[in-house]
Design a protein around this motif. Structure first.
Motif, PDB file in Angstrom:
ATOM      1  N   ALA A 137       2.437  -6.568  -3.488  1.00  0.00           N
ATOM      2  CA  ALA A 137       2.293  -5.275  -2.827  1.00  0.00           C
ATOM      3  C   ALA A 137       2.224  -4.110  -3.809  1.00  0.00           C
ATOM      4  O   ALA A 137       1.576  -3.114  -3.539  1.00  0.00           O
ATOM      5  CB  ALA A 137       3.443  -5.068  -1.858  1.00  0.00           C
ATOM      6  N   SER A 138       2.925  -4.219  -4.922  1.00  0.00           N
ATOM      7  CA  SER A 138       2.968  -3.089  -5.849  1.00  0.00           C
ATOM      8  C   SER A 138       2.306  -3.389  -7.172  1.00  0.00           C
ATOM      9  O   SER A 138       2.415  -2.619  -8.099  1.00  0.00           O
ATOM     10  CB  SER A 138       4.423  -2.686  -6.100  1.00  0.00           C
ATOM     11  N   LYS A 139       1.617  -4.499  -7.271  1.00  0.00           N
ATOM     12  CA  LYS A 139       1.126  -4.928  -8.579  1.00  0.00           C
ATOM     13  C   LYS A 139      -0.318  -4.545  -8.785  1.00  0.00           C
ATOM     14  O   LYS A 139      -1.226  -5.211  -8.285  1.00  0.00           O
ATOM     15  CB  LYS A 139       1.268  -6.446  -8.704  1.00  0.00           C
ATOM     16  N   LEU A 140      -0.520  -3.490  -9.550  1.00  0.00           N
ATOM     17  CA  LEU A 140      -1.860  -3.141  -9.998  1.00  0.00           C
ATOM     18  C   LEU A 140      -2.059  -3.678 -11.404  1.00  0.00           C
ATOM     19  O   LEU A 140      -1.215  -3.478 -12.274  1.00  0.00           O
ATOM     20  CB  LEU A 140      -2.041  -1.624 -10.030  1.00  0.00           C
TER      21      LEU A 140
END
Lengths: 112, 117
Positions: B102-105
């Motif tokens: 969800a937060s992994k760019l």
């Protein structure tokens, strides 16, 4: 809305010192992340959180600690600073139904 | 794991001309999102444009368009009618849509664009 805020903007530390980089957002975003940016390497994920009380490691977590006691705040702690942690640190947040991550202005850290 | 490759460390473009910044990606996920961010000399990260892997049409946002070629795994940014204010570092990034992402760019190394008169 202030968006994502980070303090301090700039910090100089000596090797072995500890400090906390602050990050806050006022958009009620569930997802928050910490990245570091080094020359020629783009941004790399350090730690992230999917909600209050839930954190997990990213790509480069060693030497850093996080906690998420509230939705708004996501501090990053350097336990014992090393010169290799000299970098620019960005905090980012994203709402559950949004695609876009919003970044704070960054904290420039120099470890001597 | 995801990987983003930006092969152009630096680009020059004349004012009012169009420019394409290259981005290729590698992922085994079927569902993912592709992003472009701009970083001016002041240092902040500014979101420009987003493309979902299942979007059939290329994304556009004003003077920015994303040339998405799924089979080639490329997501090039096209800036039309370049302006002096477009001089900045540009980063391509992606996020896979799966458990724990969800937060992994994942970011590429960036392309520095210089717009000249």
């Amino acid at each position: 809305n202030a968006g994502v805020t980070q303090t301090p903007k700039f910090q100089v530390l000596k090797t072995g010192q500890s400090m906390t980089l602050q990050c806050a957002q006022d958009m009620n975003h569930e997802y928050m992340s910490w990245y570091r940016q080094d020359p020629g390497m783009g941004l790399r994920l350090i730690h992230y959180s999917v909600g209050a009380g839930i954190t997990d490691q990213g790509e480069v977590p060693n030497g850093y600690n996080v906690s998420r006691s509230t939705t708004e705040d996501f501090p990053l702690r350097l336990l014992s600073a090393a010169p290799s942690q000299t970098s620019v640190y960005f905090c980012a947040s994203r709402g559950t139904l949004q695609e876009t991550q919003y970044f704070g202005p960054g904290t420039r850290l120099l470890v001597l | 794991a995801q990987k983003i490759t930006q092969t152009q460390p630096g680009m020059f473009v004349q004012e009012k001309e169009a420019v394409t910044l290259d981005c290729t990606y590698d992922t085994s996920d079927q569902s993912y999102g592709l992003f472009w961010y701009k970083q001016p000399s002041s240092g902040e990260m500014i979101f420009l444009i987003y493309q979902g892997s299942y979007d059939e049409q290329n994304a556009t946002e004003g003077r920015y368009s994303l040339n998405f070629q799924k089979a080639r795994k490329s997501a090039n940014l096209v800036i039309s009618a370049s302006q002096l204010g477009d001089s900045a570092m540009y980063f391509c990034a992606m996020r896979a849509y799966g458990r724990g992402t969800a937060s992994k760019l994942t970011f590429g190394t960036g392309t520095r664009l210089q717009v000249t008169l």
